[in-house]
Design an enzyme around this catalytic site. Structure first.
Site, short mmCIF file in Angstrom:
data_model
loop_
_atom_site.label_atom_id
_atom_site.label_comp_id
_atom_site.label_asym_id
_atom_site.label_seq_id
_atom_site.Cartn_x
_atom_site.Cartn_y
_atom_site.Cartn_z
N SER A 41 -1.28 22.90 -7.20
CA SER A 41 -0.89 21.71 -6.47
C SER A 41 -1.11 20.46 -7.34
O SER A 41 -0.56 20.36 -8.42
CB SER A 41 -1.67 21.65 -5.15
OG SER A 41 -1.19 20.66 -4.30
N HIS A 81 3.59 24.02 -5.68
CA HIS A 81 4.19 24.08 -4.35
C HIS A 81 4.48 22.66 -3.90
O HIS A 81 4.13 21.69 -4.56
CB HIS A 81 3.31 24.83 -3.35
CG HIS A 81 2.00 24.17 -3.04
ND1 HIS A 81 1.05 24.74 -2.23
CD2 HIS A 81 1.48 22.96 -3.42
CE1 HIS A 81 0.01 23.94 -2.12
NE2 HIS A 81 0.25 22.86 -2.83
#
Length: 215
Positions: free
Chosen positions: A108, A133
């Protein structure tokens, strides 16, 4: 400095380094000692506390020597987008080039900061795992509040996708597709994708990148 040696001050505490010189002894926690070598760490989540410390360290190292590289070691599951962007913007703002190195796991915002290093100086160790993501957010309150938060998440997703595309050389469409769900990669796959520039087996592999030797 004549010598230094590590000592653990207590179970679970940060090790302390004792330096001996003609002036006597001086103790540093290990992270402060490594900061003197222009090494900054992100270990754990990206949040207000970690971001404020890292931003302060980057600014301090710039004031110490604006022409010498900074090494940024990352082992982080990610966290707050806003706090991550504070670190990202500071990395781009300061004069010293910042190299990045993933040790263990970057996900992330941890991955986003890994890609934020100077091009050609973004690294991962061979067994590192890297995940990308899309940003997520929880919404509470009235329908109007939920709508406002949803718009902000969509804005952040578009903004981060564009920035990630610029850092990796991928198209925005590719980034949007590949971050739709958790996307885990090996270090070598991350290199192929453009998230890092090299996978380092040993420190000797940095021979082609002397900036990490120049401390």
């Amino acid at each position: 400095m004549h010598s230094s040696y590590p000592t653990i001050t207590g179970l679970g505490l940060v090790p302390t380094v004792i330096e001996q010189s003609g002036r006597g002894e001086r103790a540093y926690d290990i992270y402060s000692r490594l900061l003197r070598e222009r090494i900054v760490f992100l270990v754990g989540p990206v949040n207000e506390q970690s971001a404020s410390v890292i931003v302060a360290q980057l600014l301090f190292l710039e004031s110490e020597n604006p022409d010498k590289d900074i090494s940024f070691y990352i082992n982080s599951p990610g966290g707050s987008v806003y706090d991550g962007l504070a670190i990202y913007d500071t990395m781009q703002f300061i004069k010293p080039e910042v190299s990045t190195l993933c040790t263990g796991f970057a996900a992330s915002m941890g991955t986003f900061l890994l890609t934020a290093g100077q091009r050609g100086k973004r690294y991962a160790l061979p067994n590192a795992r890297i995940m990308i993501h899309q940003p997520s957010g929880g919404s509470q309150g009235t329908a109007a509040d939920v709508e406002i938060q949803a718009k902000e998440v969509l804005y952040l997703r578009e903004r981060l996708n564009a920035m990630m595309a610029e850092r990796t050389g991928r198209s925005i469409e590719e980034i949007a597709r590949d971050t739709d769900r958790d996307n885990f990669m090996s270090a070598h796959a991350a290199k192929t994708y453009g998230l890092v520039d090299e996978v380092l087996e040993t420190r000797a592999a940095l021979g082609a990148s002397p900036h990490l030797h120049d401390r």
